[in-house]
Write an enzyme that holds these catalytic residues in place. Structure first.
Site, PDB file in Angstrom:
ATOM      1  N   CYS A  90      42.713  47.641  47.467  1.00 33.73           N
ATOM      2  CA  CYS A  90      43.390  48.811  46.926  1.00 33.73           C
ATOM      3  C   CYS A  90      42.608  49.322  45.732  1.00 33.73           C
ATOM      4  O   CYS A  90      41.718  48.660  45.229  1.00 33.73           O
ATOM      5  CB  CYS A  90      44.790  48.426  46.480  1.00 33.73           C
ATOM      6  N   CYS A  93      42.381  47.186  42.661  1.00 36.36           N
ATOM      7  CA  CYS A  93      41.385  46.121  42.651  1.00 36.36           C
ATOM      8  C   CYS A  93      40.137  46.619  41.937  1.00 36.36           C
ATOM      9  O   CYS A  93      39.503  45.909  41.172  1.00 36.36           O
ATOM     10  CB  CYS A  93      40.976  45.714  44.057  1.00 36.36           C
ATOM     11  N   CYS A 158       3.977  21.673  41.351  1.00 36.61           N
ATOM     12  CA  CYS A 158       4.378  21.169  40.045  1.00 36.61           C
ATOM     13  C   CYS A 158       5.589  21.953  39.562  1.00 36.61           C
ATOM     14  O   CYS A 158       5.972  22.953  40.143  1.00 36.61           O
ATOM     15  CB  CYS A 158       3.251  21.357  39.055  1.00 36.61           C
ATOM     16  N   CYS A 161       5.005  25.544  38.970  1.00 32.54           N
ATOM     17  CA  CYS A 161       4.971  26.398  40.160  1.00 32.54           C
ATOM     18  C   CYS A 161       6.380  26.866  40.492  1.00 32.54           C
ATOM     19  O   CYS A 161       6.629  28.014  40.828  1.00 32.54           O
ATOM     20  CB  CYS A 161       4.446  25.647  41.381  1.00 32.54           C
ATOM     21  N   ASP A 575      52.673  48.344  63.354  1.00 30.08           N
ATOM     22  CA  ASP A 575      52.454  49.658  62.800  1.00 30.08           C
ATOM     23  C   ASP A 575      52.396  50.598  64.004  1.00 30.08           C
ATOM     24  O   ASP A 575      51.939  50.200  65.069  1.00 30.08           O
ATOM     25  CB  ASP A 575      51.127  49.651  62.044  1.00 30.08           C
ATOM     26  N   ASP A 774      46.008  47.948  61.495  1.00 25.06           N
ATOM     27  CA  ASP A 774      44.562  47.942  61.300  1.00 25.06           C
ATOM     28  C   ASP A 774      44.259  47.269  59.967  1.00 25.06           C
ATOM     29  O   ASP A 774      45.123  47.128  59.114  1.00 25.06           O
ATOM     30  CB  ASP A 774      43.970  49.352  61.401  1.00 25.06           C
ATOM     31  N   ASP A 778      46.556  49.091  56.585  1.00 24.87           N
ATOM     32  CA  ASP A 778      47.689  48.190  56.575  1.00 24.87           C
ATOM     33  C   ASP A 778      47.386  46.884  55.850  1.00 24.87           C
ATOM     34  O   ASP A 778      48.193  45.954  55.907  1.00 24.87           O
ATOM     35  CB  ASP A 778      48.120  47.875  58.014  1.00 24.87           C
TER      36      ASP A 778
END
Lengths: 892, 123
Positions: A90, A93, A158, A161, A575, A774, A778
């Site tokens: 949402c 968020c 080494c 590196c 839904d 979905d 939803d």
């Protein structure tokens, strides 16, 4: 009330279309456009305050540093990074993440876009690292869509590196983490796939002066385990057959009293000892090895039980063989139990053999999925077609697919037409037709035509890769039902040893003569019957087979817990739009009035609507196309907002719209109004059409049910579930659709944001609720429901909010998913019953509790047979799930 | 006399078995601070965890590298209930487990069935 800094409009904070954090302050916008403008030049829209010390420094900094950022406007000195955020459901968020990022020292500006799930951060690289940004997002409760890969590098010798490789990588855009390991000669790189790809990462390492070795496929890495397992299996088999011959001989030799034809030499204690020793220490070596390994870690497992149990029988027998006089002087007849130890070892080995074979089959689903992965792709590079390894395909590549070939990655068709067999991913056996603009899924097989598509998801992001990951995660998970078994298992072995010891003492002290023999045999029997293998296998094997079976049908289950809750639900909420219905309006009725035919009406209406962009217009156009009616371009097109359209087609004036439009233009609707009202009560939208000022007919448009919705609803009812429809539509329309779908209970006129409340209301009434919808609109309702079922995810299989994701847009999947959960849980319950039955009922019997009443004792050899059978029966019971038929679909 | 001997022996054995398998303490090792500000340690998995008591500091990310040196199924999955971690350990491979402990205390970890046990001490 906040003020949009760009346009000056007043915006309510919680209703703002977009927000942005700048210098720790949150700004609110009336529209995304304002936000965009602000993000580009924030200072321009803020009343220029006196620049702070920090800002002054930044200005200097800007002059010195080269422009490394992709950012625009004033942030030239800052680095900019776009982080893909996972898990935002949402807009709030977005602001949570934004606040977290904005609070970090060194972050100049952070804006999080909910729509494209991206966090754009301008930051001072000296003060804050991409790693910190990612951590902040994770701390806010979301994740960043990073990928991680281990790259074998040659020449790192080494510690310095290591540092230079890490430094080179960390200084590269898109790399968020790099850790080189000298010992393994590998660099683990975490990166943002949209910013950098593996090839570029390789180049960076090579640029630092090291050689990159071939990056192994994941499946090849898994092979090490498979090779070892196969070798072990072969060795086990060989040992079992040799053991079988030896144990049979020992068994016959020990049974001369009721098999008199057996040569006497075989019953000689020394011969039996010689035969039993290889069984005990060579064939049974793995039990000793395992027991010792566990013992060192203060663990005790089934190996401990078997090793101790058989050793007791074996060493007692050795003593009786070597010092028979000692036993005789104590008043005990020297007897040997080499048959007991040998037969136990061989039987348990047999059980393990069967179990290994069966268990290999439980992970078959994953192996099948991994095997689907294509190896190469043909892409257009520098004007020509080029075959490249699939790992090197990048987003945006144009990929060529010929008939019979596997589609290498996910993408969208750009050119060409074909039909594609998607059964391996979606479970749908009928090939799907693909044309320009359609989504294709990697690993599916192109059947007839050639086409080109643009890669949209590669590597770890493809649907297949995500499905594999989801299934793997699910298979590693466990159902809460298993918890009790786990708690028991942790204390099981020490307790069993204790019970065995108590039984030994009791039999020795109070048992009939020969007390030592009874005590010993019962001690061994308790140890052997109590092996908790079956207990440990009961749930995981069923969850593995169940989730794997689901994946075959395009049903992705998040884990054992989802499976367990799914079987308990009693209410299922659908839904309406896009779930029960197709989600796009369709022409359902054409009622001509007067001389014009239905096709003629459709021709006029379709032609007039050609210029329209309204969804109702599109439905009419689609119908006309379906009927292959030639349409003409309209002239003088005019959309009458909220009422309809008017246009001229072939010189005739066309009017399309509602009653009010007809009234305004003086068109009589007459009797047609009754028909229009009837259509409306059926949940359809009636549209009047007038040609040259005279009413010519009525066209009805409606969002229609998916073909199989009524059957799916009926099947769910048959499973004993209450089915509810949830929709924002008005009561009338909702009732009409629900009736057609066969749903009695309808919750209508629900605002999208109130769907969660409706689910909560049902839950507070004591219902276990599944919500089907979905994964995007939803999502909150899916998350609130006890089980969220996301439908028609296509290639976006990683739906955060859902517990079960259906790849196909088909309600039958819902039925199958619930059916599968019921069958899997039933299997688990059966398994647990059998496992507990063997283990808990078996122990007292083995300890001899029935002896005083019925004279029944459990021979240790029988105990080992029961024990071997228990594991095998549990695994085979789980494997039965592979062959089940799921409700709703025919078996493939 | 004989019976007393057996009874006593049995009781002592029961005590020893339960103490050793359920209550005794194991090998303690502290995770080392690596570069990248991560406390790191390699744990060998073979019939158990070696070391099986790991000491880490609070608030600093921890990476435990589990090397599973066997194919025995018991050790296939590693579980840290506290951090909701449940990870398969492929045989003969190193699998890192990462998290950041935020609270002091002793946390158990182990195999999926709870038969192999280890302890993480956060200080």
């Amino acid at each position: 009330m906040a003020v949009d800094p760009v346009c000056g409009m007043e915006v309510k904070e919680d209703e703002a279309a977009a927000t942005s954090v700048y210098k720790g302050k949150t700004y609110y916008f009336c529209a995304p456009g304002c936000k965009k403008k602000f993000d580009e030049h924030p200072e321009a829209y803020l009343k220029a305050p006196e620049p702070s010390e920090e800002e002054k420094k930044e200005t200097v900094h800007a002059g010195e540093a080269p422009d490394r950022s992709a950012g625009k406007g004033t942030e030239t000195a800052k680095d900019r990074i776009d982080l893909p955020v996972v898990g935002m459901s949402c807009a709030s968020c977005a602001s949570t993440i934004q606040r977290g990022l904005g609070g970090l020292a060194g972050v100049e500006k952070a804006s999080v876009n909910f729509a494209n799930s991206k966090a754009t951060v301008f930051y001072e690289p000296k003060l804050v690292k991409p790693e910190d940004l990612i951590r902040s997002i994770r701390q806010s409760g979301y994740d960043v869509g990073t990928a991680s890969i281990a790259i074998p590098v040659q020449g790192m010798e080494c510690a310095s590196c290591v540092q230079s490789v890490e430094k080179a990588l960390l200084g590269t855009r898109g790399v968020t983490k790099a850790a080189a390991n000298l010992a393994t000669e590998k660099v683990r790189v975490e990166y943002i796939p949209s910013e950098i790809n593996i090839r570029e990462i390789k180049k960076v390492i090579e640029g630092a002066g090291y050689k990159v070795l071939e990056i192994p496929h994941d499946e090849e890495m898994r092979d090490v385990e498979r090779i070892v397992r196969e070798k072990e299996y072969k060795a086990l088999k060989r040992k079992f057959f040799i053991g079988l011959i030896l144990a049979l001989t020992i068994f016959l030799g020990s049974s001369t009293h009721w098999l008199p034809f057996i040569p006497g030499i075989l019953s000689n204690f020394y011969v039996l000892w010689a035969l039993a020793t290889p069984v005990q220490f060579w064939i049974g070596r793995q039990f000793y090895k395992g027991a010792w390994g566990a013992f060192k870690h203060r663990n005790a497992d089934m190996n401990t039980l078997i090793a101790v149990g058989t050793s007791a029988a074996y060493f007692y027998s050795v003593a009786a063989t070597v010092f028979p006089s000692f036993f005789a002087s104590a008043g005990v007849e020297p007897k040997v139990y080499f048959d007991t130890s040998a037969v136990i070892i061989v039987l348990i080995l047999f059980g393990r053999l069967l179990e290994a074979k069966a268990k290999g089959q439980t992970s078959e689903a994953i192996r099948k999925l991994v095997g689907l992965q294509p190896k190469t792709a043909r892409v257009i590079r520098e004007g020509g077609e080029l075959d490249i390894p699939v790992e090197e395909v990048v987003v945006g590549d144009l990929v060529v697919v010929r008939p019979g070939e596997k589609i290498p990655v996910d993408g969208m068709v750009k050119e060409g037409k074909s039909s594609v067999d998607e059964s391996m991913i979606t479970g749908e056996s009928i090939p799907a037709r693909k044309k320009s603009g359609d989504e294709v899924i990697g690993a599916t097989i192109n059947k007839t035509g050639s086409f080109r598509f643009e890669a949209t998801k590669v590597g770890k992001d493809t649907a297949l890769a995500q499905i594999i990951k989801l299934v793997q995660d699910a298979q590693g998970s466990k159902a809460p039902i298993q918890r009790l078994a786990d708690i028991i298992a942790g204390y099981f072995v020490p307790i069993v040893i204790s019970i065995a010891l108590v039984s030994f003492v009791v039999w020795f002290n109070f048992g009939p003569q020969p007390a030592l023999t009874f005590a010993l045999l019962n001690f061994v029997a308790v140890m052997i019957i109590a092996c908790p293998c079956a207990l440990g296998l009961a749930t995981p094997t069923a969850v593995m087979v169940g989730t794997g079976k689901g994946a075959e049908y395009g049903i992705l289950i998040k884990g054992g817990e989802s499976l367990e809750i799914a079987h308990k639900i009693d209410t299922i909420v659908f839904d309406k739009t896009g779930t029960l219905t197709k989600g796009e309006p369709e022409v359902t009725d054409i009622l001509p009035l007067g001389s014009l035919s239905a096709d003629a009406i459709l021709r006029f209406a379709g032609s007039a609507e050609k210029a329209s962009e309204h969804p109702l217009g599109e439905a009419i156009l689609k119908k006309a196309e379906e009927r292959k009616i030639d349409l003409i371009d309209p002239v003088d097109f005019n959309a009458v907002e909220g009422h309809g359209i008017e246009a001229h087609v072939e010189g005739r004036s066309i009017l399309l719209g509602n009653k009010r439009l007809m009234g305004d233009r003086g068109v009589e609707v007459g009797d047609m109004e009754d028909k229009a009202v009837r259509l409306a009560t059926e949940g359809k939208t009636p549209i009047y059409i007038a040609v040259d000022g005279k009413l010519s007919g009525l066209v009805a448009v409606a969002d229609t049910l998916k073909e199989n919705s009524p059957q799916a609803v009926q099947k769910l009812k048959n499973l004993g579930l209450q089915v509810i429809m949830l929709t924002g539509d008005n009561k009338k329309t909702a009732a009409a659709i629900a009736e057609k779908a066969g749903i009695e209970r309808v919750i209508s006129e629900v605002l999208p944001e109130d769907k969660v409340l409706e689910i909560k209301r049902l839950q507070s009434g004591g219902k276990k609720v599944a919500m089907v919808g979905d994964g995007i609109n939803d999502a909150p309702a899916l998350a609130q429901a006890d089980i969220g079922i996301a439908i028609g995810s296509g290639t976006d299989v990683a739906v955060e909010a859902s517990d079960i994701t259906l790849i196909r847009d088909d309600l039958d999947g819902v039925v199958s998913a619930i059916d599968l959960s019921k069958k899997t849980i039933k299997t688990i319950k059966q398994n647990l019953f059998w496992a507990f039955f063997y283990n808990t009922a078996g122990i007292p019997v083995a300890a001899g509790i029935l002896y005083p009443f019925f004279g029944i004792l459990l021979n240790p050899m029988l105990a080992s047979a029961a024990m071997a059978f228990s594991s095998v029966s549990v695994v085979s019971n789980s494997l039965r799930l592979r062959r089940i038929k799921l409700g709703g679909r025919e078996e493939r | 006399m004989e019976k007393l001997f057996v009874t006593l022996g049995g009781l002592i054995l029961i005590f020893l078995v339960n103490w050793y398998f359920l209550f005794s303490k194991g090998k303690i090792k502290r995770a080392a601070m690596g570069n990248n500000q991560v406390q790191e340690i390699t744990v060998k998995v073979k019939g158990g965890y070696d070391p099986d008591v790991i000491v880490v500091k609070k608030g600093i990310p921890v990476r435990l590298n589990f090397y599973r040196d066997e194919t025995a199924d018991c050790s296939e999955i590693i579980v840290f209930e506290e951090w909701d971690i449940r990870k398969p350990l492929p045989a003969f491979k190193t699998t890192p487990v990462e998290f950041t402990p935020q609270k002091e205390g002793e946390y158990a970890f182990g195999c999926a069935m709870g038969m192999l046990k280890g302890k993480l001490i956060v200080s």
